[in-house]
Design an enzyme around this catalytic site. Structure first.
Site, PDB file in Angstrom:
ATOM      1  N   GLU A  10       1.081  -1.149   0.098  1.00 14.87           N
ATOM      2  CA  GLU A  10       0.000  -0.235   0.053  1.00 14.87           C
ATOM      3  C   GLU A  10       0.981   1.180  -0.044  1.00 14.87           C
ATOM      4  O   GLU A  10       2.300   1.257   0.670  1.00 14.87           O
ATOM      5  CB  GLU A  10      -0.776   0.016   1.336  1.00 14.87           C
ATOM      6  CG  GLU A  10      -1.916  -1.126   1.344  1.00 14.87           C
ATOM      7  CD  GLU A  10      -2.959  -1.282   0.154  1.00 14.87           C
ATOM      8  OE1 GLU A  10      -3.125  -0.006  -0.634  1.00 14.87           O
ATOM      9  OE2 GLU A  10      -3.238  -2.317  -0.224  1.00 14.87           O
ATOM     10  N   HIS A  58      -6.876   2.581   1.362  1.00 11.34           N
ATOM     11  CA  HIS A  58      -6.468   1.784   2.325  1.00 11.34           C
ATOM     12  C   HIS A  58      -6.762   2.135   3.731  1.00 11.34           C
ATOM     13  O   HIS A  58      -6.724   1.227   4.698  1.00 11.34           O
ATOM     14  CB  HIS A  58      -4.937   1.793   2.281  1.00 11.34           C
ATOM     15  CG  HIS A  58      -4.109   3.243   2.088  1.00 11.34           C
ATOM     16  ND1 HIS A  58      -4.253   3.876   3.108  1.00 11.34           N
ATOM     17  CD2 HIS A  58      -3.495   3.603   1.276  1.00 11.34           C
ATOM     18  CE1 HIS A  58      -3.362   4.997   2.939  1.00 11.34           C
ATOM     19  NE2 HIS A  58      -3.053   5.012   1.791  1.00 11.34           N
ATOM     20  N   HIS A 153      -8.502  -1.963   1.182  1.00  6.51           N
ATOM     21  CA  HIS A 153      -7.227  -2.548   0.766  1.00  6.51           C
ATOM     22  C   HIS A 153      -6.203  -2.680   2.118  1.00  6.51           C
ATOM     23  O   HIS A 153      -6.000  -1.776   2.703  1.00  6.51           O
ATOM     24  CB  HIS A 153      -6.680  -1.795  -0.088  1.00  6.51           C
ATOM     25  CG  HIS A 153      -7.246  -1.789  -1.656  1.00  6.51           C
ATOM     26  ND1 HIS A 153      -6.725  -1.939  -2.739  1.00  6.51           N
ATOM     27  CD2 HIS A 153      -8.686  -1.684  -1.881  1.00  6.51           C
ATOM     28  CE1 HIS A 153      -7.675  -2.231  -3.895  1.00  6.51           C
ATOM     29  NE2 HIS A 153      -8.890  -1.792  -3.134  1.00  6.51           N
ATOM     30  N   ASP A 158      -4.412  -8.464   1.172  1.00  4.43           N
ATOM     31  CA  ASP A 158      -4.761  -8.716  -0.309  1.00  4.43           C
ATOM     32  C   ASP A 158      -3.739  -9.805  -0.735  1.00  4.43           C
ATOM     33  O   ASP A 158      -4.007 -10.468  -1.743  1.00  4.43           O
ATOM     34  CB  ASP A 158      -4.300  -7.396  -0.918  1.00  4.43           C
ATOM     35  CG  ASP A 158      -5.340  -6.340  -0.695  1.00  4.43           C
ATOM     36  OD1 ASP A 158      -6.557  -6.604  -0.156  1.00  4.43           O
ATOM     37  OD2 ASP A 158      -5.315  -5.310  -1.160  1.00  4.43           O
TER      38      ASP A 158
END
Length: 236
Positions: A10, A58, A153, A158
């Protein structure tokens, strides 16, 4: 089979070249197509704030990252962890661009000099499902991977989802990779039986069944304006 690391990051934004930085790295290890639980996960202080659009993706606040280690503090651990492995990344160009930028800021060589190879699951998905949406969420839905916990996210989550997606996308390779055991080979041997003396009964449709079948054919013929293939064959 080589060691595989499924990786996700991220970031503060979309452009490493314009100064955006990594704020989270998530890696899961896979050996022989099985997750080992030997994961690597770090939140990082990017030394800058995230863009507003990135925050919506995120949800990792600037305040939360203030006391987290900088990339320089975890780089050796990260490189040792991925050394010699095949990296599996969704949209690899994005994550590799950011990782290589972080390494360059520390005077380190690109990541490709450390790992064995990089596999991009987005490229794989576009080849398998041309013309369709191939985001991680779309692939989870298409392949039956439960992503109900993914409201935002997150690099580690992920990476874990991508591991499941990758296994589903490559499961057709199992037949090529797995050798049958001795027990399986023995159980697969079938004794031959002479069937020439056996007469199978012929069950013919009743008048009612034939009539019902003909009615279905008429309905299909009507809905296709007389273009059904059995009619054309019958008239040829």
């Amino acid at each position: 089979m080589s060691r595989q690391i499924i990786l996700d990051t991220e970031t503060t934004g979309l452009s490493a070249e314009n100064g955006d930085r990594i704020i989270e790295i998530g890696c899961v290890e896979m050996l022989h197509r099985k997750l080992t639980g030997n994961n690597l996960h770090h939140y990082l202080n990017p030394e800058r704030d995230s863009h507003e659009d990135a925050l919506k993706v995120h949800g990792i606040s600037n305040e939360f990252l203030r006391d987290k280690p900088k990339f320089a503090a975890v780089v050796d651990e990260f490189l040792d962890y991925v050394a010699g492995a095949e990296l599996i990344i969704h949209n690899a160009a994005f994550d590799m661009g950011f990782l290589n930028k972080e390494l360059a800021l520390l005077g380190r060589p690109p990541l490709t000099t450390v790992v064995a190879s990089v596999t991009d699951t987005l490229v794989m998905a576009k080849e398998m499902f041309p013309g369709k949406r191939n985001s991680l969420d779309a692939l989870c839905d298409r392949l039956g991977v439960d992503n109900s916990g993914r409201t935002l996210h997150g690099a580690l989550l992920d990476a874990e989802l991508l591991a499941d997606v990758y296994i589903y996308m490559t499961r057709g390779q199992d037949a090529l990779l797995i050798e049958p055991s001795a027990d399986e080979e023995q159980s697969s041997q079938v004794e031959s039986v002479d069937l020439r003396g056996i007469e199978l009964p012929v069950l013919r449709a009743s008048e009612q069944e034939s009539s019902a079948h003909e009615e279905v054919l008429k309905q299909l013929d009507k809905s296709s304006s007389g273009k059904t293939i059995w009619r054309s064959l019958a008239n040829s």
